[in-house]
Structures are given as structure tokens and as C-alpha cells.
Design a protein around this motif. Structure first.
Motif, short mmCIF file in Angstrom:
data_model
loop_
_atom_site.label_atom_id
_atom_site.label_comp_id
_atom_site.label_asym_id
_atom_site.label_seq_id
_atom_site.Cartn_x
_atom_site.Cartn_y
_atom_site.Cartn_z
N LEU A 22 7.26 2.26 -12.36
CA LEU A 22 7.17 0.81 -12.55
C LEU A 22 8.06 0.41 -13.70
O LEU A 22 7.85 0.81 -14.85
CB LEU A 22 5.71 0.42 -12.85
N ARG A 23 9.06 -0.42 -13.41
CA ARG A 23 9.97 -0.91 -14.44
C ARG A 23 9.97 -2.44 -14.42
O ARG A 23 10.42 -3.07 -13.47
CB ARG A 23 11.41 -0.44 -14.18
N LEU A 24 9.45 -3.01 -15.51
CA LEU A 24 9.46 -4.46 -15.67
C LEU A 24 10.13 -4.86 -16.97
O LEU A 24 9.99 -6.01 -17.42
CB LEU A 24 8.01 -4.98 -15.66
N HIS A 25 10.88 -3.94 -17.59
CA HIS A 25 11.43 -4.22 -18.91
C HIS A 25 12.55 -5.26 -18.86
O HIS A 25 13.12 -5.54 -17.81
CB HIS A 25 11.94 -2.93 -19.56
N LYS B 65 0.80 -1.22 0.00
CA LYS B 65 0.00 0.00 0.00
C LYS B 65 0.84 1.27 0.00
O LYS B 65 0.36 2.32 -0.43
CB LYS B 65 -0.94 -0.01 1.21
N SER B 66 2.07 1.20 0.49
CA SER B 66 2.91 2.41 0.55
C SER B 66 3.88 2.51 -0.61
O SER B 66 4.60 3.50 -0.71
CB SER B 66 3.69 2.42 1.88
N ILE B 67 3.89 1.51 -1.48
CA ILE B 67 4.94 1.43 -2.50
C ILE B 67 4.84 2.57 -3.51
O ILE B 67 3.77 2.92 -3.99
CB ILE B 67 4.88 0.06 -3.23
N SER B 68 6.00 3.16 -3.80
CA SER B 68 6.10 4.24 -4.77
C SER B 68 6.95 3.84 -5.96
O SER B 68 6.73 4.32 -7.07
CB SER B 68 6.70 5.49 -4.10
N VAL B 69 7.93 2.94 -5.73
CA VAL B 69 8.88 2.55 -6.77
C VAL B 69 8.98 1.03 -6.81
O VAL B 69 9.23 0.40 -5.78
CB VAL B 69 10.27 3.16 -6.50
N ILE B 70 8.79 0.43 -7.99
CA ILE B 70 9.03 -0.99 -8.21
C ILE B 70 9.92 -1.14 -9.44
O ILE B 70 9.52 -0.81 -10.55
CB ILE B 70 7.73 -1.79 -8.43
N TYR B 71 11.15 -1.62 -9.22
CA TYR B 71 12.08 -1.89 -10.31
C TYR B 71 12.43 -3.38 -10.29
O TYR B 71 13.15 -3.85 -9.41
CB TYR B 71 13.37 -1.07 -10.15
N LEU B 72 11.90 -4.12 -11.25
CA LEU B 72 12.21 -5.55 -11.40
C LEU B 72 12.79 -5.84 -12.77
O LEU B 72 12.82 -6.99 -13.22
CB LEU B 72 10.94 -6.38 -11.19
N ASN B 73 13.26 -4.81 -13.44
CA ASN B 73 13.74 -4.94 -14.81
C ASN B 73 15.05 -5.71 -14.89
O ASN B 73 15.75 -5.90 -13.90
CB ASN B 73 13.93 -3.56 -15.43
#
Length: 644
Positions: free
Chosen positions: A283-286, A252-260
Motif C-alpha cells: 500500500l503506497r499513499l505517500h 477482494k482480490s487486490i494485492s497492490v495499491i499504488y496511489l502515491n
């Protein structure tokens, strides 16, 4: 009576504070002093000069050391490589030496900051968790530390900040990490950690930042959604496999997700309501192996500003719900298998700066609503199934457009009409692999901000216009695979006119140029790195000034009619990694100066008229025979021995 009481209290305060100051100023606690002296002794050099001021026994006065005013014990070691000097100017320094394990003798330490010293080696002491129970901050990033993260690290129950990134730590992450319930910031990126991200990481309920990028980790915990305080999650550039856990949508608090830049598979988890991940901005999933469709429910995430799903295996149409993302500034969905048309709803993204849909299977027409993208700076629609025939007029009127990529969009006709409507502020034009015909018009010189011009793979004819010398900001010029002819001299003039010299990349291969070869190096700036003039009709001799191109990394003059000896000065271009001169009429011997080309990885001198012994030494002897075959009389390693 009252005055006597107050007098007694005042005398007592003076005595006790005096004793405290005396204890603090006089000497260190023996263990603290021993630990600090051992730390200093293990440092061979300190160009900041801070350690040389550590003299005497009053360590609480030493630079970078803080003590408790009551106990006199050392509580902080602050010796970062980057700090602000007394006159408020930034200073970057280094220390060369070993991190002494005796640092754990300072049992009251709350803060250790030895970050960015660049030359600090060694390990984190195995006993750190037993010896430093009060530690709140451990910052050792940007050094040369190695080894594993000790299991005792889990005993640091008060630890709030742990920055160990940009070192050479390795092995697996200890399960004891799950005991650090006070931890708020954990950054271990750019090390050599292997194995899985342990499930126990979900116990860190106060964790706000988790950065493990640039390691060799292989698994995301299924319970990652339990980190309800988490604001930034970066697991990019690892070896992550399997699916993205569906629990990630519970953050719920997430601002940045980088899984690229991993090997993640399966579909993108769908948020099921606007209450999930309401603060997500980036959001980076590339660069993964994700399949399926782009979820329609992505439109719930209205706080999104930057989305990158590029270079996966996504298919289906672009969802119209993306038009709900009114805060979106960057959208990268290139390098997938998306089909259908661009939805008109994308025209609602008034804040959009970058839109990249290249390398998909998108078909025309382009929606007229895209004319509303008044802030769009970069548009890339290259390599789809678009049959544009001509460039839409409204596209050229986008007021902020500075980069336009329309490679392989089946654009026909001449460039003149396009250039008449093109804003002069354009910095990048890529119309490669289309069906453009006619000459390059003189109007090209009006695009004075242009940095990249790619017209490769068309049917352009004639000579390069003289106005091209107006493009003093040009850095990349690609005109390969056309039917251009005449001289190259105007291009080389870009390097000198008006004090220019930004041009670093030139590819004119597979054309019909015939003259100008002698001007390579004469008057050209040192910045040229890539020059490909292969498959033309060039004649003449190579000027000795070619050796002044010290930044040249790749030179390809193959498949021409050059009649010249190999200039010894070419050996001064010591940055060369690739040299291709085959299929010409080069004569004479290979100069000994070529042995100075230590960076050379690819060499082809075949099919010329070279003679004599190949200079013996690296790198020339390491290339295969094919690099030298079909010459008049070459001999020596790697060819056969020369006749006696």
C-alpha cells in the motif's frame, strides 16, 4: 472390406495434410504478404538482422512470424527488442522506423509484440479495432509511438493483454475501453494521457492489472471497487485530485495499491472488517494531501508487507493496531503531523526491516519493546520532538541494524561511548543537528562498512582523526557546521588508500579548516561530485590537478582566504553545474577555458581581485552582473564594456 476403408482414410489424410502443408509453405495470403512487406519497408534499420531474412513469399517461415497450420494466415508477429537467441543468451536490439498502418491487413492476427524496439515511431492505426477482430495481445511498450488511443480499440472484444507503456501517447482515454470485457492486463504507464480515468473502466470485470502511473490523469472512478478480479492497481505519479473512493475497500482480490505522488485529499478509506482487501500486501499513499488519522482498522489488513503513508498531513497518534501487521517488513509514516509516543505494540513486528517515523511530532520515551525488532535494518526517528539525551543502549544492540538516523533528537555528549557499542556493520550514521561535543574519536575507523557519515550541525572540535582513511567504502561525508580545524589532507587520502575512491560527496563548510586546499585534485579519484569547503579559513593555491575531477558537479570554495589565480585546467571539469568562488582573494583573469563549462547553471566569482575582460561566449555571458561584481577590474558582458 475393413482394410480397404482404412486404406482409403489413410490416403485421404495424406492428401489433405499435404495440401495444407503445400498451402502454408508456398506463399502468404496476399493481404498478409502485402502487410508484412509494407511493415518491413517502413523500418529504416534493424540491428537484430531479423527483417533482412524476410525473403520470398513463404512468410510463415520468416523469423518472428507464426501462422495457422490450416488456413495459412499469419496469426502472430513476435519481434520484441529483448529476446532470447538460439543459444539461450539474452539479446537487446532496436528498430528505427515507422509503424506501418498496413499491419492491419493481417486480419487473422492474434498477437502483435513489437515491444522494446526503442526507435519505433508512428501511431496505432485508427482502424485497428475494425481490421483485427481476433487480436488477443497488443504489446508495443518501450517505443516512441505517439498520438491518441483510437476509439476503435473498443472493438477488440478478444483482447486480453494491452501493453502500451513507455511511449509518448497523449490525449484522453477513450470511453470504448469499457467494451474490452476479455481484458486482463492493461498497462499504459509513462505516457502523456490527460483527463480522467473513465468510469467505464469498471466494466472490465476480468481485469487483473491496471497500471496508469506516470501520466497526467486527474480522477479515480468512484466505482473502482467493481473491479473484483483486480490484483494490481497503480495510478501513482499522476495529477489525481479529490478523495480516494471508499469503494476501493471492496477489491477482494487486490494485492497492490499504488496511489502515491498525486494530490489526493480527504481521509484514508477504512476497511470495516478483515474480509475487506484480505490479500493486500503493498500500500503506497505517500506524497499526497491526505488528512485525518491513520485508521485503527488498518490493523485488519494482516497481509500487509509494505506500507507508505509518508509526506501527507496525517495527525493524531500512531495506532496500536499496527502491531497486528505481523507480516510487515517496511513502514513509512514520515513527513506527517503525528504526535504522541511510539506504541509498544510495534515491538511485535518481528519481520520489520525498515521503520521511518521522521519529521513528525513524536515524543520520548522510546518503548523498550523495540528491542525485539531483531530484523530491523533501517531506523529513522529524525526531526521529531524527542529529547533522547543519549542513544538507548538496546538500540545499538539490534543485530541487523545497518542504518541509523537520529538527526535533531537532542543527543548530548561525546561520540566515544557510542562508538564503543556500535556494531562495525553499520553503513549509515546520521547524527546531524544534535548537541554532540568533543573530538571525532579514532574509533570511527573501525566502522569499515560505513557508506554515509553525517555529523553536521553539532559542536565537534579538533582535527579529523587519521583513522578516517580506513573508511574505504565511504561515499558521503558531511561534517558541516561544527568547530573542526586543521588540515583536509586526511579526507582526500580516503580516495586513494586501499584502492578506494567511492567518496562522491564532501561537505566541510562552516568550520575552521585552514590548510590542505592545494590537495584538491591531487591523487583524488574521478568520482567526486560534490565538494563544499566554504566558510572556513583556507589559504594557499589551487592545484592545476583540479581539472582532472571530471565528475565534479558542484564546487563551493567561497568565503575563504584563497590566494591564487583561477586555474585554466578547471575548464576541463565539464560536468560542473555549480561553481562558487566568491569572497576570496583570487587574482588575474578569468581563463578562456571556462567557456568549456557548458553545463554550468550557477556561477559566483564576486568579491575577489579579478581583472580583465570576461571571456565572451556561453555560458559566461548568461550569468547576472552579481556573479562578477566587487572585483578589481573585470569588464565585458554582462558588466560594462572594457576601456579602449
Amino acid at each position: 472390406m475393413g482394410s480397404q476403408v482404412w486404406c482409403f482414410i489413410a490416403i485421404f489424410i495424406l492428401i489433405t495434410t499435404g495440401e495444407s502443408r503445400k498451402t502454408t509453405d508456398k506463399t502468404c495470403h496476399p493481404n498478409d504478404l502485402k502487410g508484412l512487406i509494407s511493415f518491413k519497408a517502413a523500418i529504416r534499420s534493424d540491428d537484430s538482422g531479423r527483417l533482412e531474412k524476410w525473403i520470398g513469399y513463404g512468410c510463415c517461415k520468416w523469423e518472428g512470424i507464426s501462422c495457422n497450420n490450416t488456413t495459412g494466415r499469419v496469426t502472430q508477429i513476435n519481434l520484441p527488442g529483448f529476446f532470447t537467441s538460439s543459444d539461450d543468451s539474452p539479446v537487446q536490439t532496436s528498430m528505427n522506423g515507422h509503424l506501418s498502418p498496413s499491419i492491419t491487413l493481417l486480419s487473422s492476427l492474434e498477437v502483435i509484440d513489437l515491444s522494446g524496439l526503442t526507435g519505433l515511431t508512428g501511431n496505432i492505426p485508427p482502424s485497428i479495432g475494425f481490421r483485427l477482430p481476433k487480436l488477443r495481445k497488443l504489446s508495443l511498450f518501450g517505443n516512441k509511438l505517439e498520438g491518441r488511443l483510437p476509439e476503435s480499440i473498443g472493438k477488440l472484444f478478444n483482447l486480453e493483454v494491452m501493453y502500451l507503456h513507455e511511449n509518448s501517447f497523449s490525449s484522453t482515454l477513450p470511453e470504448s475501453l469499457g467494451n474490452l470485457k476479455s481484458l486482463r492486463f492493461l498497462d499504459l504507464h509513462s505516457n502523456g494521457y490527460t483527463g480522467v480515468v473513465p468510469d467505464c473502466i469498471a466494466n472490465l470485470t476480468n481485469l487483473e492489472t491496471l497500471n496508469l502511473q506516470n501520466n497526467f490523469l486527474s480522477h479515480i472512478p468512484a466505482n473502482i471497487g467493481d473491479l473484483q478480479a483486480l490484483k494490481e492497481l497503480d495510478l501513482s505519479n499522476n495529477s489525481l485530485r479529490g478523495r480516494i473512493p471508499s469503494s476501493i475497500t471492496k477489491l477482494k482480490s487486490i494485492s497492490v495499491i499504488y496511489l502515491n505522488n498525486n494530490q489526493l485529499e480527504g481521509e484514508i478509506p477504512q476497511p470495516f472488517s478483515s474480509d475487506q482487501m484480505p490479500a493486500l500486501r503493498f500500500l503506497r499513499l505517500h506524497d499526497n494531501l491526505l488528512v485525518g488519522r491513520i485508521p485503527d482498522s488498518l490493523g485488519y489488513l494482516t497481509s500487509l508487507e509494505r506500507v507508505s503513508l509518508a509526506n501527507n498531513k496525517l495527525e493524531g497518534s500512531i495506532p496500536t493496531s499496527l502491531g497486528n501487521l505481523r507480516s510487515l517488513t517496511e513502514l513509512y509514516i514520515n513527513g506527517n503531523q503525528l504526535s504522541g509516543q511510539i506504541p509498544s505494540s510495534l515491538g511485535q513486528l518481528s519481520r520489520l526491516l525498515i521503520l521511518n517515523i521522521s519529521n513528525n511530532m513524536i515524543r520520548e520515551p522510546l518503548p523498550q519493546e523495540m528491542a525485539s525488532l531483531i530484523n530491523l535494518q533501517t531506523l529513522d526517528l529524525s526531526f521529531n520532538r524527542l529529547n533522547l539525551f543519549s542513544i538507548p543502549y538496546w538500540l545499538l544492540k539490534l543485530p541487523s541494524l545497518s542504518q541509523i538516523h537520529l538527526a535533531s533528537c537532542r543527543i548530548q555528549g561525546e561520540l566515544t561511548e557510542f562508538l564503543q557499542s556500535t556494531p562495525s556493520s553499520l553503513q549509515v550514521i546520521d547524527f546531524s543537528d544534535n548537541n554532540l561535543t568533543g573530538n571525532i574519536p579514532a574509533l570511527i575507523g573501525s566502522l569499515t562498512e560505513l557508506y554515509l557519515l553525517n555529523l553536521a550541525g553539532n559542536s565537534l572540535i579538533g582535527q579529523i582523526p587519521s583513522t578516517i582513511t580506513n573508511l574505504v567504502n565511504l561515499g558521503v561525508l558531511d561534517l558541516r557546521s561544527n568547530k573542526l580545524e586543521g588540515s583536509l589532507h586526511r579526507v582526500f587520502e580516503i580516495q586513494t588508500r586501499f584502492g578506494g575512491g567511492s567518496l562522491t560527496y564532501i561537505d566541510f563548510s562552516d568550520n575552521r579548516f585552514s590548510t590542505g586546499i592545494e590537495q584538491i585534485g591531487t591523487g583524488m579519484q574521478q568520482g567526486i561530485q560534490y565538494l563544499n569547503l566554504s566558510h572556513n579559513f583556507l589559504k594557499g593555491r589551487i592545484h592545476t590537478a583540479i581539472g582532472t575531477l571530471g565528475s565534479m558537479q558542484s564546487l563551493d570554495l567561497s568565503y575563504n582566504n584563497i590566494e591564487s589565480e583561477l586555474p585554466p585546467s578547471l575548464g576541463n571539469a565539464t560536468s560542473l553545474e555549480r561553481l562558487k568562488l566568491q569572497k576570496n582573494n583570487f587574482t588575474g583573469k578569468i581563463p578562456n577555458e571556462f567557456l568549456k563549462l557548458k553545463e554550468l547553471e550557477e556561477l559566483d566569482l564576486s568579491n575577489n581581485m579579478l581583472i580583465g575582460e570576461i571571456p565572451f561566449g556561453k555560458p559566461l555571458i548568461d550569468f547576472p552582473k552579481s556573479s562578477y561584481l566587487q572585483n578589481r577590474g573585470l569588464c565585458g558582458k554582462p558588466l560594462g564594456p572594457c576601456p579602449l
